[in-house]
Motif scaffolding. Structure first.
Motif, short mmCIF file in Angstrom:
data_model
loop_
_atom_site.label_atom_id
_atom_site.label_comp_id
_atom_site.label_asym_id
_atom_site.label_seq_id
_atom_site.Cartn_x
_atom_site.Cartn_y
_atom_site.Cartn_z
N UNK A 15 3.63 5.09 12.21
CA UNK A 15 1.77 5.59 10.43
C UNK A 15 2.89 6.04 9.24
N UNK A 16 4.36 6.18 9.28
CA UNK A 16 5.13 5.89 8.19
C UNK A 16 5.47 4.56 7.15
N UNK A 17 5.91 3.32 8.39
CA UNK A 17 6.20 2.40 7.45
C UNK A 17 5.07 1.71 7.31
N UNK A 18 4.11 1.57 8.53
CA UNK A 18 2.90 0.37 7.98
C UNK A 18 1.85 1.70 7.31
N UNK A 19 1.00 2.57 7.46
CA UNK A 19 0.44 3.18 7.17
C UNK A 19 0.29 4.44 6.06
N UNK A 20 1.27 4.31 5.31
CA UNK A 20 1.60 5.70 4.41
C UNK A 20 2.76 5.90 3.34
N UNK A 21 4.16 5.78 3.66
CA UNK A 21 5.39 5.97 2.65
C UNK A 21 5.91 4.60 2.32
N UNK A 22 5.82 3.81 3.93
CA UNK A 22 6.83 2.79 3.67
C UNK A 22 7.93 2.90 3.67
N UNK A 23 9.13 2.08 4.28
CA UNK A 23 10.43 2.83 4.10
C UNK A 23 11.50 3.14 3.20
N UNK A 24 11.02 2.41 1.84
CA UNK A 24 11.90 3.08 0.66
C UNK A 24 10.69 3.99 0.22
N UNK A 25 11.66 4.93 -0.61
CA UNK A 25 10.72 5.74 -2.18
C UNK A 25 11.11 4.61 -3.16
N UNK A 26 9.35 4.80 -3.59
CA UNK A 26 9.37 4.30 -4.85
C UNK A 26 9.10 4.63 -5.61
N UNK A 27 9.49 4.36 -6.87
CA UNK A 27 8.60 4.80 -8.52
C UNK A 27 7.21 4.50 -8.02
N UNK A 28 6.24 5.48 -9.74
CA UNK A 28 4.93 5.51 -9.22
C UNK A 28 4.41 3.69 -9.59
N UNK A 29 5.41 2.78 -10.43
CA UNK A 29 4.98 1.73 -10.14
C UNK A 29 4.91 0.95 -9.27
N UNK A 30 5.70 1.21 -8.07
CA UNK A 30 6.32 0.28 -6.70
C UNK A 30 7.63 -0.10 -6.78
N UNK A 31 8.33 0.43 -7.66
CA UNK A 31 9.14 -0.23 -7.92
C UNK A 31 10.77 1.04 -7.11
N UNK A 32 11.18 0.34 -5.98
CA UNK A 32 12.90 1.08 -5.73
C UNK A 32 13.22 1.87 -6.68
#
Length: 808
Positions: A37-54
Motif C-alpha cells: 500500500x506504500x510502495x504501489x498506492x501512496x508514498x512509493x519507495x524513496x522520499x521525493x521533492x514536490x517536483x518528483x525528483x528524489x
C-alpha cells in the motif's frame, strides 16, 4: 476490498497476541499489504521533492520512505479484516467469501498495541486522549449515533451473545422529555423520522438518568435503538494509578484499567463479605462507569468497593469487568533492540491474559531519548539492565517498573503554527463541546489558544492551528514521558493507541478509527502528492514527465485547486486531473514532436480504441461481446492482472535508446515479440472476419471468410460512403477520418500516402479498400503510441546473426 485482501494476503490476518493466546503459536501479522500500500498506492519507495525528483542523503543516495520497522508496525494495522456475511440476493456456485461488500473487522483478531508511523511518531498522534473528552460525551457536540433499528445489539461494540436471547436484559431507555431522544426521533407531524446516522451539532442538557450515566452504549428511542459511537480518541500505553479489574469472578481473569475511563462496573461489598453485588439502580446491563462512580454508588447503598470473589444477584452473561480496590503495576519489558512490551501486574490475581503477562512477545517500537536498559546476555554493549535497576530476564531482555511524568511545553504564545506542530503530539477535543465558560480564547501568530484560566499557560491549555493540508489541529499543551523507576535517565515519549488492552473494550469502533488514521497518514505524507502526480501523468499523457509538470500536478493535488477546477480541499482529484490534462506540457504541439514524449498505449486500450471508434456491434444470439484469451494474446485483459504489481512497473526501462537515455516505458514491459504479433493478428482478424477465432482472433466465432461476418460474435460497422467520381478525394477522406479516429490525427503525411495508394488499388470494392486502410493504420507507430512520430527516412539495418560458440 476483499479481492485486495486476498491478493495481498491480509485477509483474516491475526495479531501475534491472538495467535499466541488461542493457538500457542509465535507469529507476526502478515506484512504484504503493509508494504504494497506504500510502495504501489501512496508514498512509493524513496522520499521525493514536490517536483518528483528524489531526495538524496549526504552520500548522494536516495532516502527510503520506510524500513522494515515501519512495515512491521503498519502490518499490525491490517489485522482483523474478514469477509462480510454472505448476501442473500447473490448466488454463489462455490462460496469462498463475500467479495461484493467491503470487509468487516473482527476486533478479537486486531492488534491492540501502539504503532509507529512514517515520520517519527505514532498512529494516533494528534488525537485527543479518551480521558480528556468532556464529561458525558454522549450528550456533547460531535457525539455520533448509528441506527440499529429494532435490534438492541451493538455493531461497533460487543455484548454477550445471550443478550439477544434474554428478554429481561436491561437497556438504557431515554426519558420522554429527553433532548437526545427528540434529536434521534427527528419527529415530523408527530412521527419519528429516524436517520441512519446522527451527529450532535450542539450540546444537549441531560435529563433523568442521563445525568448520572458516565457513558452509554445503546439507547432505546421508543423501541428503536441507536448505538453510541464515541468520537475517535486514544489511550496512552502507560499511565499512573492503574486499578485492578476482575472479569465476573476472582478465579477468572484480572487486568489493569485506567480509573479515569468508564471501562468496568461497580462491585459493592458489605463488611467481611466478598460476595459483591451491583448497585441496585444500575442503568443498563454491563454498564461501564468510572472508578470514582463505582465508589460513590457503593457508598450510596452503605457498602464499599472491594476486591471481591464473585458478583451475586445477576446472571453470568450480565457480568463483565468490575472495579476492585486493588492496585496495578504497569511494567515494561525491553528487548535487545529497544522495543518494549507492556506487562500488567495486579495485586493478588488468579489469571492474566497472555498478551499482558511477563512472557508476552508483543514488542513495539518506542523513541528512547538516548540509551535504554540492556541485558548483558543479549548484547555485548549491555548495561546490566540499567545498572541493575531493572530485572534481567533469563529469557532475554529487561523487566522495568515505570513512572509517568507530564511536562508543560509552552509558557508563552507560540511564535507560529509550525512551532505548535513541531512540539506537540497529544491532541485535544473541540473546546466548544465543553460547558460554556470552561475556556477563554486568545489568538495571535496564526494560533488560537484556549485557556481554562485566562492568560495562564498550563497543561490544560489547548492550541488550535490550521496545518498545511487545511486541517484544523488541536493540541494539549503537554508532553508525557515514560521513565524507568529509579533510573529516570532512561525515558521515551508515551505511546498512544486507539485500541484498549482490556479485551472487552477493544472494539470494532476503535479498530475502524485506527484504520482511518493510518489511511489518513498515508494520504497526507509529503510523498503522496508527487507520487500520485507521476502515476496519473504516466497513465494519461506521458511516461516521462518533466519535474515542472510533476510539481504543477502535485501542487494541484495539495491545494485542491487548478484554475477554476477543484474545491480547495487537499487531494481533490478534479483539480489534479485538470492539471494533468490542461498543463501546457500536456497540450504543447511542439512537445508532441519530441519522440521521447508521450508513451505507448496499453495493449487493451488499443483494442478498445478499435472497437469503439470502428463502431463494434454484437451479432444476434450473443448477449454480450467476449474477448477470449487476451492475456495470452496481447499480455493484458481488464481485471486480470497477473500479480499485485499489475501488468507492468511504472519505472520499467526498456532496452535500446530510451533505456540508455534513462527514460521509462512501462507498457513496453509486456511487449515481447509473441504479444506484438498476437496484437496485430487479433486486430487484423477483427477487421476481416469480425469477432472470431480466425487467424488468432479475439473472439469465439468460427467463420473465416473475409467480409462474411455471419458466424462472428460481433463486427465493426463503421462505413464510409463511396463516390466513384474521384478516387483521390475518396481516399483522402477515408484515410483522414481513420487517422482522426485511430491516431488522433497524428498520422504522418508519408504514411498517409502509402495507405491512400493501397486504398485506391482495392477500389471499386470500397469495403475491401476500407479493410485494407484500417489494417495498415493499425500497423503504424502513431496508432501504438501517443506522440508524433518522426521518420528517419533510413531503412532498418539487417540484424547481425548470432555466431556459434562451438560449445554446448
Amino acid at each position: 476490498s476483499p479481492l485486495m485482501a486476498e491478493n495481498l494476503s491480509f485477509l483474516q490476518s491475526k495479531s501475534a497476541a491472538y495467535m499466541w493466546e488461542t493457538q500457542g503459536k509465535i507469529s507476526f501479522a502478515d506484512e504484504n499489504f503493509a508494504r504494497e500500500i506504500m510502495q504501489l498506492f501512496s508514498t512509493g519507495l524513496y522520499l521525493l521533492n514536490l517536483d518528483g525528483t528524489q531526495k538524496l542523503d549526504d552520500y548522494g543516495q536516495p532516502i527510503p520512505v520506510y524500513s522494515n520497522d515501519e512495515i512491521m508496525s503498519f502490518s499490525r494495522v491490517w489485522t482483523g479484516f474478514d469477509y462480510q456475511q454472505a448476501r442473500g440476493n447473490v448466488e454463489e456456485t462455490s462460496w469462498s467469501g463475500n467479495r461484493h461488500d467491503p470487509m468487516r473487522i473482527q476486533s478479537a483478531w486486531r492488534d491492540k498495541f501502539p504503532k509507529t508511523d512514517l515520520t517519527g511518531g505514532y498512529i494516533g498522534d494528534g488525537y485527543p486522549l479518551c480521558i480528556d473528552l468532556p464529561d458525558k460525551m454522549f450528550l456533547r457536540k460531535g457525539a455520533r449515533y448509528r441506527l440499529l433499528g429494532s435490534s438492541s445489539s451493538p455493531e461497533l461494540m460487543e455484548d454477550h451473545s445471550y443478550f439477544k436471547k434474554d428478554p429481561n436484559i436491561k437497556r438504557f431507555v431515554l426519558d420522554s422529555n429527553s433532548g437526545l431522544k427528540a434529536r434521534l426521533c427527528n419527529a415530523s407531524n408527530g412521527e419519528c423520522q429516524y436517520e441512519m446516522s446522527v451527529t450532535l451539532d450542539t450540546n444537549i442538557d441531560c435529563v433523568g438518568k442521563e445525568c448520572i450515566a458516565d457513558t452509554v452504549r445503546v439507547v432505546d428511542v421508543g423501541g428503536i435503538y441507536y448505538e453510541y459511537a464515541r468520537p475517535p480518541c486514544v489511550e496512552q500505553a502507560f499511565y499512573n494509578n492503574a486499578m485492578k479489574v476482575i472479569y465476573r469472578e476472582r478465579w477468572a481473569d484480572s487486568s489493569c484499567a485506567n480509573p479515569l475511563l468508564p471501562y468496568a462496573s461497580e462491585a459493592c461489598c458489605s463488611v467481611a463479605n466478598l460476595r459483591a453485588q451491583r448497585y441496585p439502580n444500575y442503568l443498563y446491563d454491563q454498564e461501564r462507569v468510572l472508578f470514582s462512580t463505582a465508589n460513590s454508588r457503593c457508598e450510596e447503598i452503605g457498602m464499599t468497593s472491594c476486591d471481591f470473589n464473585d458478583i451475586g444477584g445477576i446472571e453470568t452473561h450480565q457480568k463483565g469487568y468490575h472495579w476492585s480496590t486493588d492496585h496495578c503495576r504497569i511494567l515494561l519489558k525491553v528487548n535487545s533492540v529497544g522495543q518494549v512490551a507492556i506487562v500488567y501486574e495486579p495485586e493478588d490475581y488468579a489469571y492474566l491474559h497472555p498478551h499482558i503477562r511477563d512472557d508476552n512477545r508483543n514488542f513495539f517500537k518506542v523513541y528512547w531519548r538516548g540509551d535504554y536498559p540492556k541485558n548483558d546476555n543479549d548484547v555485548t554493549t549491555g548495561n546490566n539492565c540499567g545498572g541493575g535497576i531493572c530485572e534481567a530476564l533469563v529469557t532475554g531482555g529487561c523487566l522495568c517498573d515505570t513512572v509517568i511524568s507530564e511536562t508543560l511545553v509552552f509558557s508563552r504564545m507560540p511564535e507560529n503554527k509550525e512551532e505548535v506542530l513541531a512540539n506537540l503530539n497529544i491532541g485535544a477535543y473541540d473546546p466548544s463541546a465543553f460547558d460554556e465558560g470552561t475556556y477563554t480564547e486568545q489568538e495571535a501568530n496564526g494560533v488560537k489558544a484556549y485557556f481554562t484560566s485566562f492568560g495562564i499557560f498550563d497543561r490544560d491549555t489547548v492550541f488550535e492551528v490550521t496545518d498545511e493540508f487545511g486541517r484544523i489541529q488541536r493540541f494539549k499543551n503537554t508532553k508525557e514521558s515514560v521513565r524507568i523507576k529509579g533510573a529516570p535517565e532512561y525515558s521515551f515519549r508515551n505511546a498512544p493507541s486507539f485500541m484498549s488492552l482490556l479485551n472487552t473494550e477493544a472494539s470494532v469502533r476503535d479498530a475502524e478509527y485506527e484504520t482511518e488514521a493510518a489511511l489518513d497518514h498515508y494520504l497526507h505524507h509529503d510523498n503522496t502528492a508527487p507520487f500520485v502526480a507521476i502515476r496519473l501523468i504516466q497513465r494519461f499523457t506521458t511516461s516521462n514527465p518533466s519535474p515542472r509538470y510533476v510539481k504543477e500536478v502535485a501542487t494541484a493535488f495539495r491545494n485542491g485547486k487548478y484554475g477554476q477546477f477543484g474545491t480547495g480541499a487537499y487531494g481533490d482529484l478534479a483539480a489534479t486531473i485538470a492539471a494533468v490534462l490542461l498543463e501546457p506540457e500536456a497540450r504543447s504541439v511542439t512537445l508532441d514532436a519530441d519522440p521521447f514524449r508521450g508513451g505507448l498505449r496499453e495493449p487493451i486500450l488499443r483494442v478498445m480504441a478499435v472497437l469503439r471508434s470502428m463502431e463494434v456491434e454484437k451479432s444476434e444470439g450473443y448477449p454480450v461481446l467476449r474477448l477470449e484469451g487476451m492475456s495470452d494474446k496481447i499480455g493484458q485483459m481488464a481485471h486480470s492482472f497477473p500479480t499485485v504489481f499489475s501488468f507492468f512497473l511504472p519505472e520499467y526501462r526498456p532496452d535500446g535508446r530510451p533505456g540508455e537515455a534513462t527514460l521509462v516505458g512501462p507498457e513496453t514491459m509486456i511487449m515481447d515479440m509473441p504479444k506484438m504479433v498476437g496484437m496485430l493478428n487479433g486486430l487484423f482478424s477483427l477487421i476481416k472476419y469480425g469477432l472470431s477465432n480466425c487467424d488468432g482472433g479475439f473472439g469465439a466465432g468460427r467463420g473465416c471468410t473475409e467480409g462474411d461476418y455471419s458466424s462472428a460474435a460481433g463486427r465493426l460497422t463503421l462505413s464510409i460512403s463511396y463516390s466513384e467520381a474521384n478516387d483521390d478525394a475518396q481516399a483522402e477522406a477515408v484515410v483522414s477520418k481513420l487517422s482522426t479516429l485511430l491516431t488522433s490525427g497524428r498520422l504522418s503525411d508519408s504514411t498517409k500516402d502509402i495507405i491512400k495508394n493501397a486504398y485506391k488499388e482495392m477500389l471499386p470494392d470500397s469495403d475491401a479498400a476500407l479493410r485494407m486502410a484500417q489494417q495498415l493504420i493499425l500497423t503504424s507507430p502513431e496508432f501504438h503510441s501517443t506522440n508524433t512520430v518522426k521518420m528517419s527516412g533510413e531503412s532498418r539495418g539487417e540484424p547481425e546473426l548470432p555466431q556459434p560458440s562451438g560449445s554446448p
